[in-house]
Write a protein that holds these residues in place. Structure first.
Motif, PDB file in Angstrom:
ATOM      1  N   LEU A 187       0.845  -1.188   0.000  1.00  0.00           N
ATOM      2  CA  LEU A 187       0.000   0.000   0.000  1.00  0.00           C
ATOM      3  C   LEU A 187       0.884   1.244   0.000  1.00  0.00           C
ATOM      4  CD1 LEU A 187      -2.831   1.252   0.188  1.00  0.00           C
ATOM      5  CD2 LEU A 187      -2.628   1.100   2.685  1.00  0.00           C
ATOM      6  N   LEU A 188       0.638   2.148  -0.950  1.00  0.00           N
ATOM      7  CA  LEU A 188       1.413   3.373  -1.089  1.00  0.00           C
ATOM      8  C   LEU A 188       0.536   4.579  -0.760  1.00  0.00           C
ATOM      9  CD1 LEU A 188       3.148   2.580  -4.520  1.00  0.00           C
ATOM     10  CD2 LEU A 188       3.972   2.034  -2.231  1.00  0.00           C
ATOM     11  N   SER A 189       1.169   5.649  -0.306  1.00  0.00           N
ATOM     12  CA  SER A 189       0.451   6.894  -0.060  1.00  0.00           C
ATOM     13  C   SER A 189       1.098   7.997  -0.885  1.00  0.00           C
ATOM     14  CB  SER A 189       0.472   7.256   1.428  1.00  0.00           C
ATOM     15  OG  SER A 189       1.796   7.465   1.875  1.00  0.00           O
ATOM     16  N   VAL A 190       0.384   9.100  -1.060  1.00  0.00           N
ATOM     17  CA  VAL A 190       0.871  10.214  -1.870  1.00  0.00           C
ATOM     18  C   VAL A 190       0.810  11.481  -1.020  1.00  0.00           C
ATOM     19  CG1 VAL A 190       0.585  11.531  -3.999  1.00  0.00           C
ATOM     20  CG2 VAL A 190       0.012   9.098  -3.946  1.00  0.00           C
ATOM     21  N   SER A 191       1.934  12.137  -0.888  1.00  0.00           N
ATOM     22  CA  SER A 191       2.036  13.323  -0.045  1.00  0.00           C
ATOM     23  C   SER A 191       2.721  14.455  -0.786  1.00  0.00           C
ATOM     24  CB  SER A 191       2.833  12.984   1.225  1.00  0.00           C
ATOM     25  OG  SER A 191       3.292  14.135   1.880  1.00  0.00           O
ATOM     26  N   ARG A 207       3.105   3.314   2.569  1.00  0.00           N
ATOM     27  CA  ARG A 207       2.344   3.835   3.694  1.00  0.00           C
ATOM     28  C   ARG A 207       2.790   3.163   4.985  1.00  0.00           C
ATOM     29  NH1 ARG A 207      -4.029   5.172   3.967  1.00  0.00           N
ATOM     30  NH2 ARG A 207      -4.274   5.310   6.231  1.00  0.00           N
ATOM     31  N   PRO A 208       3.165   3.940   6.013  1.00  0.00           N
ATOM     32  CA  PRO A 208       3.589   3.324   7.287  1.00  0.00           C
ATOM     33  C   PRO A 208       2.496   2.407   7.825  1.00  0.00           C
ATOM     34  CG  PRO A 208       4.098   5.669   7.259  1.00  0.00           C
ATOM     35  CD  PRO A 208       3.255   5.408   6.050  1.00  0.00           C
ATOM     36  N   LYS A 209       2.908   1.269   8.336  1.00  0.00           N
ATOM     37  CA  LYS A 209       1.941   0.264   8.786  1.00  0.00           C
ATOM     38  C   LYS A 209       1.135   0.729   9.986  1.00  0.00           C
ATOM     39  CE  LYS A 209       4.330  -3.814   6.984  1.00  0.00           C
ATOM     40  NZ  LYS A 209       5.193  -3.056   6.088  1.00  0.00           N
ATOM     41  N   HIS A 210       1.686   1.670  10.780  1.00  0.00           N
ATOM     42  CA  HIS A 210       0.961   2.097  11.973  1.00  0.00           C
ATOM     43  C   HIS A 210      -0.157   3.078  11.647  1.00  0.00           C
ATOM     44  CE1 HIS A 210       3.467   5.652  11.419  1.00  0.00           C
ATOM     45  NE2 HIS A 210       2.632   6.278  12.211  1.00  0.00           N
ATOM     46  N   VAL A 211      -0.150   3.665  10.439  1.00  0.00           N
ATOM     47  CA  VAL A 211      -1.177   4.638  10.072  1.00  0.00           C
ATOM     48  C   VAL A 211      -2.442   3.885   9.673  1.00  0.00           C
ATOM     49  CG1 VAL A 211      -1.815   6.506   8.506  1.00  0.00           C
ATOM     50  CG2 VAL A 211       0.541   6.317   9.332  1.00  0.00           C
ATOM     51  N   THR A 212      -3.464   3.992  10.485  1.00  0.00           N
ATOM     52  CA  THR A 212      -4.704   3.247  10.236  1.00  0.00           C
ATOM     53  C   THR A 212      -5.879   4.149   9.888  1.00  0.00           C
ATOM     54  OG1 THR A 212      -5.198   3.299  12.601  1.00  0.00           O
ATOM     55  CG2 THR A 212      -3.979   1.390  11.763  1.00  0.00           C
ATOM     56  N   MET A 213      -5.665   5.471   9.959  1.00  0.00           N
ATOM     57  CA  MET A 213      -6.760   6.383   9.641  1.00  0.00           C
ATOM     58  C   MET A 213      -7.195   6.203   8.181  1.00  0.00           C
ATOM     59  SD  MET A 213      -6.845  10.552  10.022  1.00  0.00           S
ATOM     60  CE  MET A 213      -6.566  10.461  11.780  1.00  0.00           C
ATOM     61  N   PHE A 214      -8.480   6.067   7.978  1.00  0.00           N
ATOM     62  CA  PHE A 214      -9.061   5.904   6.642  1.00  0.00           C
ATOM     63  C   PHE A 214      -8.556   4.639   5.940  1.00  0.00           C
ATOM     64  CE2 PHE A 214      -8.705  10.667   7.024  1.00  0.00           C
ATOM     65  CZ  PHE A 214      -9.993  10.833   7.500  1.00  0.00           C
ATOM     66  N   LYS A 215      -8.021   3.703   6.701  1.00  0.00           N
ATOM     67  CA  LYS A 215      -7.491   2.487   6.090  1.00  0.00           C
ATOM     68  C   LYS A 215      -8.612   1.480   5.892  1.00  0.00           C
ATOM     69  CE  LYS A 215      -3.837  -0.969   6.538  1.00  0.00           C
ATOM     70  NZ  LYS A 215      -2.714  -1.447   7.368  1.00  0.00           N
ATOM     71  N   ALA A 216      -8.709   0.963   4.675  1.00  0.00           N
ATOM     72  CA  ALA A 216      -9.758  -0.011   4.370  1.00  0.00           C
ATOM     73  C   ALA A 216      -9.412  -1.360   4.988  1.00  0.00           C
ATOM     74  CB  ALA A 216      -9.919  -0.144   2.861  1.00  0.00           C
ATOM     75  N   GLU A 217     -10.446  -2.167   5.206  1.00  0.00           N
ATOM     76  CA  GLU A 217     -10.222  -3.501   5.752  1.00  0.00           C
ATOM     77  C   GLU A 217      -9.445  -4.372   4.781  1.00  0.00           C
ATOM     78  OE1 GLU A 217     -13.889  -5.238   6.917  1.00  0.00           O
ATOM     79  OE2 GLU A 217     -14.316  -3.749   8.467  1.00  0.00           O
ATOM     80  N   SER A 218      -9.608  -4.113   3.497  1.00  0.00           N
ATOM     81  CA  SER A 218      -8.909  -4.899   2.481  1.00  0.00           C
ATOM     82  C   SER A 218      -8.458  -3.965   1.365  1.00  0.00           C
ATOM     83  CB  SER A 218      -9.832  -5.981   1.911  1.00  0.00           C
ATOM     84  OG  SER A 218      -9.251  -6.584   0.764  1.00  0.00           O
TER      85      SER A 218
END
Length: 648
Positions: free
Chosen positions: A49-53, A61-72
């Motif tokens: 999983l990648l994020s864009v900043s 995407r850091p594994k500890h960031v769970t905000m708005f993270k989908a279940e799958s």
């Protein structure tokens, strides 16, 4: 760096009014001629999983960031190397970037794949599309009912004109800007180190002056106080109750000048403090202070939030006002109380039962013992320290300003080069034979392994601690743990065990020692009284190029972490690293816990030798971590029990 750089010889008008003229031989086409939108979806959700900043571009995407993270992640969009990914809602902040790997991104992001590979150099287009002028273009083309709901839709992005120099010229631009960026970062790094060293020198000189005086040849005597050490023979050592007296005089109508406490500015008129909170409508009943009163914010005094008053005025009723019994040279005591050694004494004496609300009460402050020189000598020390502080502030302020100007210069240089205002082809050709690989070749470039990443990080930590007598292998391991987990350095991948001096990864430390010696940066050796320490080798400092390349975006956070670690003794670093790891494990496991359970965890489920440290010390360290925001987030891997049995 830009000596000899000139504009191109021939220009033409750009289709973008804000861009002005562009080199005549460059092409300018809408994005749709270079990119096509793709909507490839994940069927397994196993891709990274990648994020864009707007700060870091496209990153894991850091594994500890769970905000708005989908279940799958099934159904997420797939992006591939050299795809351009745009965070649709934050495009106007340049929240976009070119991906360097295969992964999945949010279904709401835009993924654009090059129509012809190699036509646009990924690093060139990444820099071009991030300049301020393009941000304005994204804002103009975004639509939405309010600012927080603006979106840059694909059809609008694909209409934006993109500059395209010839491919070999794009490579030259990337090569030149990489070279310039490395030099600028090295210079900024040197200035930061200068500021750090000057502040250390200032603190050392202050400590020397307030505990030894100005005469280096004076005869000394034991003070009887551990943190003070020896003092001049003619000085006295007194408790604060014989140096200060508390005063509690109140304002009748609150009309006096209102003063606010700032850790950076001291006690100053309220209008000089930005972002004040809890502002009272009426200061009637507030405490009054006079010039040269020592004012303590009782909630934060143990953090150094206190100051001599430079004005008469009214302050919070929760502050403590202390008036010197002998006003002569009272600034001496402010310097003394703010010294790192005395700050620790203040922390030890702070009390409280509610988390985050520890107070330094007057009786506890009164019990602190301080060295007291004669009045005239205090004045001499204060005058000398004023000179030292002024000299240091002049140099540090100038260095800070130079760093700011360099950042501004880098931003302007990138914008001028990628838009053709400056011709760097000849300059790039003269760069030490460095070669920028073509996009098609770079995809198969070998990445450093974790052992090299670890050695680079370790070399930087060791380098920052050179000259520190108490720094050795054990403290290095603790610093590595805190750097990896607190700064979320995914490249390190330590395997931490709950060892006696843990958290500890013995295999990693052996590998680091071997790599440090192989690279000729540092060599571990057994000292007579401090265990294994590190001596510099002939290539010390050459690791910094790699450190800047890997973690330049983490530089400010790394600097802050090192500033917290350097004053620590090894046992203090062990306490903090152990608590951090145990705390982090609870977060990973999703367990509820309080301070008592956290302390119980390290005392009963770690290693028997942790019991040598008192519960009170563990609890104080937890509060210190909160005060200095050294708090885990659940990042990284869980610690493991040591495999070897403990001998009883």
């Amino acid at each position: 760096m830009i000596d000899g750089l000139k504009p191109y010889s021939d220009y033409k008008d750009s289709a973008l009014p804000w861009l002005g003229k562009i080199p005549a031989h460059w092409t300018e086409k809408r994005a749709k001629y270079f990119y096509r939108e793709v909507d490839e979806r994940s069927t397994t959700g196993t891709e990274e999983l990648l994020s864009v900043s707007h700060k870091t571009g496209v990153t894991p995407r850091p594994k500890h960031v769970t905000m708005f993270k989908a279940e799958s992640n099934i159904g997420h969009k797939i992006c591939r190397s050299e795809d351009l990914v745009i965070n649709t809602m934050w495009a106007f902040m340049a929240a976009l970037g070119v991906s360097r790997q295969v992964g999945v991104v949010s279904p709401s992001y835009g993924v654009y794949r090059p129509i012809r590979m190699g036509e646009l150099h990924p690093q060139y287009i990444d820099r071009l599309l991030r300049i301020e002028a393009y941000k304005s273009e994204y804002l103009c083309r975004s639509t939405g009912i309010r600012a927080s709901r603006l979106r840059l839709y694909p059809d609008e992005f694909l209409r934006i004109p993109i500059l395209s120099p010839p491919p070999e010229e794009q490579s030259a631009i990337v090569r030149f800007l990489d070279h310039a960026d490395r030099r600028i970062r090295r210079y900024i790094r040197a200035k930061r180190k200068l500021i750090e060293l000057l502040n250390e020198q200032k603190q050392a000189l202050i400590h020397q002056a307030v505990t030894r005086g100005l005469d280096p040849h004076i005869k000394l005597k034991p003070s009887g106080v551990k943190w003070i050490g020896d003092v001049p023979e003619h000085w006295e050592v007194q408790r604060c109750r014989y140096i200060f007296r508390e005063v509690d005089k109140r304002s009748l109508d609150g009309s006096e000048l209102h003063l606010s406490m700032s850790q950076k500015l001291g006690l100053v008129p309220s209008h000089q403090v930005d972002n004040r909170t809890l502002v009272s409508e009426n200061y009637a009943g507030g405490k009054l202070c006079e010039v040269n009163d020592l004012v303590l914010n009782r909630l934060k005094a143990h953090l150094g939030v206190f100051s001599l008053a430079r004005n008469d005025g009214v302050i919070s009723p929760d502050y403590t006002v202390l008036r010197a019994i002998d006003i002569c040279g009272v600034e001496y005591f402010e310097h003394l109380l703010k010294s790192p050694a005395c700050r620790y004494e203040l922390r030890v004496r702070a009390k409280g039962i509610v988390e985050g609300f520890w107070r330094l009460y007057t009786d506890d402050f009164y019990d602190i013992r301080l060295p007291v020189p004669p009045a005239e000598e205090r004045n001499q020390i204060v005058a000398r320290l004023a000179e030292i502080v002024a000299d240091c502030e002049v140099v540090c302020t100038r260095a800070d300003r130079e760093c700011d100007l360099l950042r501004e210069y880098r931003t302007r240089l990138i914008a001028d080069v990628v838009t053709g205002k400056l011709d760097v082809r000849e300059a790039a050709a003269q760069l030490d034979g460095q070669v920028v690989e073509e996009p098609s070749k770079r995809r198969s470039a070998k990445q450093p392994n974790k052992h090299f990443y670890r050695s680079v990080l370790a070399a930087e930590i060791v380098d920052r601690h050179q000259g520190e007598r108490r720094f050795g292998r054990i403290k290095l391991q603790k610093a590595l743990v805190l750097a990896e987990y607190h700064l979320q350095l995914t490249e390190i991948q330590s395997d931490l065990k709950r060892a006696a001096a843990g958290p500890f990864d013995n295999a990693m430390m052996r590998s680091i020692d071997a790599q440090l010696k192989k690279q000729k940066w540092f060599e571990a050796y057994k000292s007579e009284d401090a265990g294994y320490q590190y001596k510099p080798l002939k290539k010390r400092g050459s690791h910094q190029t790699y450190f800047d390349r890997y973690w330049s975006s983490k530089q400010a956070d790394f600097d802050r972490l090192i500033s917290l670690l350097k004053p620590m003794r090894t046992i203090q670093a062990e306490i903090v690293a152990t608590l951090y790891s145990a705390w982090n494990d609870f977060l990973i496991d999703g367990e509820q816990f309080d301070d008592d359970r956290l302390v119980a965890e390290v005392l009963t489920n770690w290693h028997p030798k942790k019991e040598r440290i008192t519960r009170n010390r563990w609890h104080k360290a937890i509060q210190w971590m909160r005060d200095y925001e050294l708090v885990p987030t659940g990042f990284g891997a869980h610690t493991q029990q040591a495999t070897k049995k403990v001998k009883k």
